[in-house]
Design a protein around this motif. Structure first.
Motif, PDB file in Angstrom:
ATOM      1  N   ILE A   1       0.833  -1.199   0.000  1.00 45.97           N
ATOM      2  CA  ILE A   1       0.000   0.000   0.000  1.00 45.97           C
ATOM      3  C   ILE A   1       0.871   1.254   0.000  1.00 45.97           C
ATOM      4  O   ILE A   1       0.644   2.208  -0.755  1.00 45.97           O
ATOM      5  N   LEU A   2       1.905   1.238   0.853  1.00 49.96           N
ATOM      6  CA  LEU A   2       2.799   2.385   0.950  1.00 49.96           C
ATOM      7  C   LEU A   2       3.526   2.623  -0.372  1.00 49.96           C
ATOM      8  O   LEU A   2       3.714   3.766  -0.795  1.00 49.96           O
ATOM      9  N   SER A   3       3.893   1.554  -1.058  1.00 51.86           N
ATOM     10  CA  SER A   3       4.574   1.670  -2.343  1.00 51.86           C
ATOM     11  C   SER A   3       3.670   2.351  -3.371  1.00 51.86           C
ATOM     12  O   SER A   3       4.106   3.221  -4.130  1.00 51.86           O
ATOM     13  N   ILE A   4       2.390   1.965  -3.379  1.00 47.02           N
ATOM     14  CA  ILE A   4       1.431   2.584  -4.302  1.00 47.02           C
ATOM     15  C   ILE A   4       1.280   4.063  -3.989  1.00 47.02           C
ATOM     16  O   ILE A   4       1.263   4.911  -4.889  1.00 47.02           O
ATOM     17  N   GLN A   5       1.216   4.394  -2.685  1.00 50.15           N
ATOM     18  CA  GLN A   5       1.031   5.797  -2.312  1.00 50.15           C
ATOM     19  C   GLN A   5       2.269   6.631  -2.650  1.00 50.15           C
ATOM     20  O   GLN A   5       2.151   7.802  -3.006  1.00 50.15           O
ATOM     21  N   ARG A   6       3.443   6.039  -2.538  1.00 48.31           N
ATOM     22  CA  ARG A   6       4.654   6.776  -2.904  1.00 48.31           C
ATOM     23  C   ARG A   6       4.698   7.048  -4.416  1.00 48.31           C
ATOM     24  O   ARG A   6       5.103   8.136  -4.847  1.00 48.31           O
TER      25      ARG A   6
ATOM     26  N   VAL B   1      -6.913   8.322   2.028  1.00 47.24           N
ATOM     27  CA  VAL B   1      -5.741   9.199   2.009  1.00 47.24           C
ATOM     28  C   VAL B   1      -5.556   9.825   0.630  1.00 47.24           C
ATOM     29  O   VAL B   1      -5.309  11.027   0.488  1.00 47.24           O
ATOM     30  N   VAL B   2      -5.671   9.021  -0.419  1.00 51.02           N
ATOM     31  CA  VAL B   2      -5.520   9.539  -1.775  1.00 51.02           C
ATOM     32  C   VAL B   2      -6.610  10.563  -2.078  1.00 51.02           C
ATOM     33  O   VAL B   2      -6.347  11.631  -2.651  1.00 51.02           O
ATOM     34  N   TYR B   3      -7.820  10.259  -1.651  1.00 48.70           N
ATOM     35  CA  TYR B   3      -8.913  11.196  -1.888  1.00 48.70           C
ATOM     36  C   TYR B   3      -8.666  12.528  -1.191  1.00 48.70           C
ATOM     37  O   TYR B   3      -8.848  13.604  -1.779  1.00 48.70           O
ATOM     38  N   LEU B   4      -8.229  12.483   0.096  1.00 47.60           N
ATOM     39  CA  LEU B   4      -7.957  13.708   0.835  1.00 47.60           C
ATOM     40  C   LEU B   4      -6.855  14.532   0.171  1.00 47.60           C
ATOM     41  O   LEU B   4      -6.919  15.757   0.110  1.00 47.60           O
ATOM     42  N   SER B   5      -5.829  13.846  -0.310  1.00 40.72           N
ATOM     43  CA  SER B   5      -4.735  14.545  -0.976  1.00 40.72           C
ATOM     44  C   SER B   5      -5.233  15.270  -2.225  1.00 40.72           C
ATOM     45  O   SER B   5      -4.879  16.416  -2.491  1.00 40.72           O
ATOM     46  N   GLU B   6      -6.069  14.584  -2.989  1.00 43.99           N
ATOM     47  CA  GLU B   6      -6.656  15.202  -4.181  1.00 43.99           C
ATOM     48  C   GLU B   6      -7.516  16.402  -3.795  1.00 43.99           C
ATOM     49  O   GLU B   6      -7.458  17.460  -4.425  1.00 43.99           O
ATOM     50  N   GLN B   7      -8.263  16.232  -2.710  1.00 45.35           N
ATOM     51  CA  GLN B   7      -9.175  17.284  -2.280  1.00 45.35           C
ATOM     52  C   GLN B   7      -8.412  18.519  -1.805  1.00 45.35           C
ATOM     53  O   GLN B   7      -8.753  19.647  -2.153  1.00 45.35           O
ATOM     54  N   GLN B   8      -7.350  18.307  -1.035  1.00 43.93           N
ATOM     55  CA  GLN B   8      -6.584  19.436  -0.506  1.00 43.93           C
ATOM     56  C   GLN B   8      -5.889  20.214  -1.613  1.00 43.93           C
ATOM     57  O   GLN B   8      -5.843  21.439  -1.598  1.00 43.93           O
ATOM     58  N   LYS B   9      -5.317  19.526  -2.575  1.00 46.86           N
ATOM     59  CA  LYS B   9      -4.693  20.228  -3.692  1.00 46.86           C
ATOM     60  C   LYS B   9      -5.759  20.982  -4.498  1.00 46.86           C
ATOM     61  O   LYS B   9      -5.519  22.096  -4.964  1.00 46.86           O
ATOM     62  N   GLY B  10      -6.913  20.364  -4.604  1.00 50.18           N
ATOM     63  CA  GLY B  10      -7.998  21.020  -5.334  1.00 50.18           C
ATOM     64  C   GLY B  10      -8.443  22.289  -4.646  1.00 50.18           C
ATOM     65  O   GLY B  10      -8.739  23.292  -5.287  1.00 50.18           O
ATOM     66  N   ILE B  11      -8.460  22.280  -3.301  1.00 49.44           N
ATOM     67  CA  ILE B  11      -8.871  23.476  -2.551  1.00 49.44           C
ATOM     68  C   ILE B  11      -7.880  24.606  -2.778  1.00 49.44           C
ATOM     69  O   ILE B  11      -8.243  25.765  -2.946  1.00 49.44           O
ATOM     70  N   SER B  12      -6.568  24.276  -2.807  1.00 48.35           N
ATOM     71  CA  SER B  12      -5.547  25.307  -2.979  1.00 48.35           C
ATOM     72  C   SER B  12      -5.636  25.968  -4.350  1.00 48.35           C
ATOM     73  O   SER B  12      -5.259  27.120  -4.512  1.00 48.35           O
ATOM     74  N   ASN B  13      -6.111  25.211  -5.350  1.00 46.26           N
ATOM     75  CA  ASN B  13      -6.232  25.770  -6.703  1.00 46.26           C
ATOM     76  C   ASN B  13      -7.658  26.204  -7.036  1.00 46.26           C
ATOM     77  O   ASN B  13      -7.930  26.655  -8.143  1.00 46.26           O
ATOM     78  N   LYS B  14      -8.532  26.021  -6.059  1.00 43.97           N
ATOM     79  CA  LYS B  14      -9.960  26.209  -6.359  1.00 43.97           C
ATOM     80  C   LYS B  14     -10.278  27.643  -6.764  1.00 43.97           C
ATOM     81  O   LYS B  14     -11.002  27.884  -7.721  1.00 43.97           O
ATOM     82  N   GLU B  15      -9.699  28.621  -6.020  1.00 43.86           N
ATOM     83  CA  GLU B  15     -10.053  30.015  -6.280  1.00 43.86           C
ATOM     84  C   GLU B  15      -9.642  30.435  -7.684  1.00 43.86           C
ATOM     85  O   GLU B  15     -10.425  31.038  -8.422  1.00 43.86           O
ATOM     86  N   ILE B  16      -8.398  30.087  -8.061  1.00 40.11           N
ATOM     87  CA  ILE B  16      -7.921  30.440  -9.405  1.00 40.11           C
ATOM     88  C   ILE B  16      -8.741  29.705 -10.465  1.00 40.11           C
ATOM     89  O   ILE B  16      -9.200  30.292 -11.439  1.00 40.11           O
ATOM     90  N   GLY B  17      -8.903  28.374 -10.251  1.00 42.07           N
ATOM     91  CA  GLY B  17      -9.650  27.573 -11.219  1.00 42.07           C
ATOM     92  C   GLY B  17     -11.079  28.028 -11.357  1.00 42.07           C
ATOM     93  O   GLY B  17     -11.618  28.117 -12.468  1.00 42.07           O
TER      94      GLY B  17
END
Length: 568
Positions: free
Chosen positions: A47-52, A193-209
């Motif tokens: 699992i850790l290998s996939i996440q890396r 974990v993968v979903y949260l990571s996607e969500q957090q990056k999306g929030i940081s770009n949300k205003e510009i996007g």
């Protein structure tokens, strides 16, 4: 599949795997039954290998989800998998879903399945809050569907403070999942974990996007020729695009006034539901500010709020007046063309029949006069002149008859009313009888390699016209010093009839036009004029008997036509 795209949050990843290494010995004692000899620690490393790989950008979030899905399938088979996020007592969103039997494009299946998943999550939301796994072996028959849910397993997924997710497996091996519950939980949390990571990056770009999306949407709406409208539940306008002024001529601000818009809306008339390319639309008439009638086509959709209640309507309205007017003119043009074609057909038919009767009378009278003239040769010293003119009249009558026959045949071909009646004919006997007069006058030679008993099904009426056209053309355009050769043979399962002359041939650059109606080769002007229809009719008559026509021609050498019929 994912709402946003982003990089991984390694802090969440560390939190997830803290417990694994802290209690390593305990997990080692719980062997995984889906892979013999594989420990919880080994699975955690996978699992850790996939996440890396995901965090380094070497694989996408979707690929990571697919890898986790693969790991789950090695624990226990399942028909469908759904992973999503909860909001209070309901499903907020489905992050990913997949099935071994249904593609993602099967909207009916996934609509029913997601509704079922929402009901399951809602029914067991308290168990999810407590972090419990829910197992059900109760059969569920889905309404209006051709599939049955025999069981399901629902896993809780911790996402973040105040956020919970779920992992739902339908029609799975529940016993295998329960034996490997800890592994399944690890994989479910890894999905989170993968979903949260996607969500957090999306929030940081949300205003510009979001700004870019809004600017793009505004530009599209502002410049659209279609009217885009938003209405509340009472069908009062919340928004009308600027194009409404171009279509109707009314001021947009005036139309936004409820009382004026209600009066304006009541002017719609002649509603009609139509289906265009599978999309249900409405057509209706209205009047612009100048009182001119216009036709409109619209698509409506219902808007729902987060609670599932209707909170308004969306509409796209297009002015189709010019399109309908164009269609009307095209229809009128087609009707006029059809009427003209019918008149042409009627004219050809009537004219041909009307001409044939006097032509037959003229021909008969000329033949009688010719006979009488031969009886009294000594009494008529100008017999030569008489005979010359009689022959000329006779020849022109024959040419007129041939032209009329070809015109009638052309019209029958255009109308598709030619009847084909085939009968077995002995080919040698048929051709000898047909060519008898020409053979006796030593203008045609018949050559055949077929046995005398060889027969083939032909329509004699059509074949007589075909052979007449080909032989008369060969005699007209062929050499006066050499015979026309008519041949019959068979080769590689085919019957082949040929007509060969030794005339001027057909120019190479004109050969592609030979079977077109009214075409005559440029080097044929020195011969008697023809209608230019004979070869086109010949080709059609042969094709009606399942045959083909081709030719070979060389300038200065002559031309040979090949009529080919399949024997099988």
């Amino acid at each position: 599949m994912l709402k946003n795209s982003c990089s991984i949050n390694t802090n969440n990843q560390n939190l997830l795997f803290q417990g694994i290494y802290h209690e390593k010995g305990k997990y080692q004692r719980n062997m995984c039954s889906y892979k013999e000899g594989v420990t919880i620690l080994n699975i955690s490393k996978e699992i850790l290998s996939i996440q890396r790989l995901y965090s380094s950008g070497r694989i996408s979030a979707e690929k990571a989800f697919r890898e986790f899905e693969r790991m789950l399938s090695e624990i226990a088979g399942f028909n469908s998998i759904l992973f999503g996020k909860c909001q209070k007592d309901r499903v907020e969103t489905f992050v990913c879903f997949d099935s071994i039997s249904k593609p993602s494009s099967d909207l009916v299946y996934w609509n029913i399945t997601q509704n079922l998943a929402s009901n399951i999550v809602r029914a067991h939301i308290d168990a999810l809050h407590r972090g419990e796994v829910v197992v059900s072996k109760e059969t569920i028959q889905l309404d209006d569907a051709d599939f049955v849910i025999d069981n399901f397993v629902l896993f809780p997924v911790f996402l973040d403070e105040g956020q919970e997710g779920f992992l739902l497996l339908l029609n799975t091996d529940t016993e295998a999942l329960l034996r490997n519950e800890e592994v399944a939980r690890l994989i479910a949390d890894a999905l989170g974990v993968v979903y949260l990571s996607e969500q957090q990056k999306g929030i940081s770009n949300k205003e510009i996007g979001q700004t870019k999306k809004e600017e793009l949407l505004d530009m599209l709406v502002e410049h659209s020729s279609d009217v885009i409208a938003l209405f509340n539940v009472d069908w009062k306008p919340n928004y009308l695009s600027p194009s409404i002024e171009r279509v109707f001529g009314f001021d947009r601000k005036q139309l936004m006034t409820p009382s004026f818009f209600e009066q304006f809306r009541s002017g719609a008339r002649e509603f009609k539901k139509v289906v265009v390319n599978g999309v249900e639309k409405y057509r209706f008439s209205h009047h612009d500010v100048a009182g001119e009638k216009i036709w409109l086509e619209s698509v409506f959709d219902t808007l729902y709020n987060s609670e599932g209640d209707i909170h308004g309507y969306f509409a796209i309205i297009r002015d189709i007046s010019e399109e309908l007017e164009g269609n009307k003119k095209m229809k009128e043009t087609l009707e006029k063309e059809k009427a003209l074609n019918e008149m042409k057909s009627q004219f050809i038919s009537i004219t041909s029949h009307e001409f044939k009767t006097p032509l037959s009378t003229i021909k008969s009278s000329v033949e009688i006069c010719n006979i009488e003239l031969e009886r009294q040769l000594s009494k008529h010293p100008s017999e030569g002149k008489f005979r010359k003119h009689f022959n000329r009249v006779n020849s022109e009558v024959d040419r007129m008859n041939s032209l009329l026959v070809n015109l009638l045949n052309l019209e029958k071909i255009n109308q598709g009313i030619i009847q084909v009646t085939v009968k077995d004919k002995k080919i040698n006997s048929y051709l000898r009888a047909f060519l008898e007069d020409w053979v006796e006058h030593d203008t045609v030679v018949f050559e055949s390699s077929l046995p005398d008993g060889f027969s083939y099904p032909l329509d004699v009426s059509l074949m007589n016209q075909v052979m007449t056209n080909l032989v008369e053309n060969a005699l007209k355009y062929g050499s006066r010093d050499r015979h026309v050769i008519v041949g019959a043979s068979q080769d590689e399962g085919r019957l082949i009839l040929t007509v060969k002359d030794f005339g001027d041939g057909i120019p190479v650059h004109e050969q592609e036009h030979l079977f077109k109606p009214f075409f005559r080769a440029s080097n044929s002007n020195k011969y008697d004029k023809g209608s230019g229809l004979g070869l086109m009719i010949t080709k059609k008559f042969i094709e009606l008997q399942n045959g083909t026509v081709r030719f070979e021609s060389e300038e200065g050498e002559g031309t040979c036509f090949y009529l080919t019929f399949p024997l099988a």
